[in-house]
Write an enzyme that holds these catalytic residues in place. Structure first.
Site, PDB file in Angstrom:
ATOM      1  N   LEU A   1       0.869  -1.170   0.000  1.00  0.00           N
ATOM      2  CA  LEU A   1       0.000   0.000   0.000  1.00  0.00           C
ATOM      3  C   LEU A   1       0.906   1.220   0.000  1.00  0.00           C
ATOM      4  O   LEU A   1       2.006   1.189   0.571  1.00  0.00           O
ATOM      5  CB  LEU A   1      -0.902   0.036   1.239  1.00  0.00           C
ATOM      6  CG  LEU A   1      -1.969  -1.041   1.370  1.00  0.00           C
ATOM      7  CD1 LEU A   1      -2.694  -0.894   2.710  1.00  0.00           C
ATOM      8  CD2 LEU A   1      -2.969  -0.986   0.223  1.00  0.00           C
ATOM      9  N   ASP A   2       0.457   2.301  -0.617  1.00  0.00           N
ATOM     10  CA  ASP A   2       1.225   3.539  -0.574  1.00  0.00           C
ATOM     11  C   ASP A   2       1.391   4.002   0.869  1.00  0.00           C
ATOM     12  O   ASP A   2       0.578   3.676   1.744  1.00  0.00           O
ATOM     13  CB  ASP A   2       0.524   4.641  -1.377  1.00  0.00           C
ATOM     14  CG  ASP A   2       0.441   4.321  -2.866  1.00  0.00           C
ATOM     15  OD1 ASP A   2       1.264   3.522  -3.342  1.00  0.00           O
ATOM     16  OD2 ASP A   2      -0.454   4.874  -3.533  1.00  0.00           O
ATOM     17  N   LYS A   3       2.421   4.800   1.105  1.00  0.00           N
ATOM     18  CA  LYS A   3       2.723   5.291   2.451  1.00  0.00           C
ATOM     19  C   LYS A   3       1.495   5.853   3.153  1.00  0.00           C
ATOM     20  O   LYS A   3       1.234   5.540   4.320  1.00  0.00           O
ATOM     21  CB  LYS A   3       3.815   6.360   2.364  1.00  0.00           C
ATOM     22  CG  LYS A   3       4.109   7.059   3.680  1.00  0.00           C
ATOM     23  CD  LYS A   3       5.130   8.173   3.489  1.00  0.00           C
ATOM     24  CE  LYS A   3       5.360   8.947   4.786  1.00  0.00           C
ATOM     25  NZ  LYS A   3       6.325  10.052   4.604  1.00  0.00           N
TER      26      LYS A   3
END
Length: 319
Positions: free
Chosen positions: A137-139
């Site tokens: 998942l993105d940050k």
């Protein structure tokens, strides 16, 4: 003792013309490119039984064989970072990732990541590629991620992702009022001018996102997105492509838009929303050992919950 890895697969025709290290990275995504390159150079990852160079081109149809020892990763530090565990058994753990937590160490984020946290909570993951991480998942995207606790489980989960049999659903708050749901089927690759961004591009990899309307507001919509593929920034790119960018997206969100006549509290929330409004709320997969269906859900994080509440109040005040 190091684990012995043995894999033997044919290179798919669609990878014809690619470098061997690039083809290997797509076929074996659970391993880092650095590790795959090392195995190629050492002859532990061979092409039709031959030792070749990472830069050599493939034609498709060749046999790519892996016969290597997997040593524990020692360059990553275990760090006591809190984790919210939604599901755990002997083969798989599912966590609810908070905003701000980078998944994997990289330039600019050498530690303080989910991987560092996993090594602290589950020390045995030091012997698994990428500490068992099979997707990202993105940050600043919150929500569910599955992590394998054994090599066998990791291989099985990666195969499920490649076969598109893992169900992943996301909550998103977008700018604009959608009239109906739909599907975005558009390839995604590196932006031709900005290498830090992704874009819909003819030369990209296939990418499919389904979305449906959950709730409409005066200038925004709460949508549920279901992924068929898992490209970098896929939902963010696809929804921006159909002109419904995510609230708070610093890369693909475009210019801030406020509903006409909105109150100060809503304006402040929209101006200051600290991240893309995206949350992986549901994850369903086949357990790699039992074969049972595992389904996990994660409640909305506070920031998205509060934004939805403010949007409802704004809508009701307008009625």
């Amino acid at each position: 003792m190091a684990d012995i890895l043995k894999r033997d697969e044919r290179i798919p025709e669609h990878l014809a013309g690619r470098r061997l290290d690039q083809a290997a990275a797509e076929m074996f995504p659970e391993f880092s490119r650095e590790r795959l390159k090392s195995w190629i150079q050492q002859g532990e990852l061979s092409l039709d039984g031959r030792t070749v160079r990472p830069k050599d081109k493939v034609f498709g149809g060749e046999r790519l064989a892996l016969d290597a020892q997997l040593e524990a990763e020692t360059r990553w530090e275990a760090q006591d970072i809190p984790l919210t565990i939604v599901h755990e058994d002997d083969a798989v753990v599912v966590i609810d990732k908070p905003a701000g937590l980078v998944v994997h160490p990289a330039a600019g984020n050498p530690d303080g990541t989910l991987l560092n946290a996993l090594l602290h909570h589950f020390p045995a993951l030091a012997g698994i590629p990428r500490a068992g991480i099979v997707h990202r998942l993105d940050k600043d995207t919150t929500g569910l991620m599955m992590v394998a606790k054994t090599l066998e489980a990791q291989t099985a989960l990666v195969e499920q992702l490649q076969a598109r049999s893992v169900s992943r659903e996301y909550d998103a708050i977008v700018v604009g009022t959608m009239t109906a749901g739909g599907t975005v089927d558009a390839p995604i690759g590196r932006h031709p001018k900005d290498r830090q961004r992704q874009a819909v591009t003819a030369g990209g990899k296939p990418a499919v996102t389904h979305y449906r309307v959950q709730e409409r507001f005066r200038g925004h919509t709460h949508v549920r997105c279901r992924l068929e593929t898992g490209r970098t920034h896929q939902i963010r790119v696809h929804l921006a492509h159909v002109r419904y960018p995510l609230v708070g997206d610093p890369v693909y969100g475009g210019r801030l838009k406020l509903p006409a006549g909105a109150g100060e509290s809503l304006k402040t929330l929209l101006r200051d929303f600290p991240r893309q409004a995206l949350h992986a709320h549901k994850l369903r997969f086949t357990h790699p050992v039992s074969g049972d269906t595992v389904e996990c859900r994660a409640p909305l994080p506070d920031d998205i919950f509060l934004l939805l509440d403010a949007l409802r109040q704004d809508r009701e005040g307008e009625a």
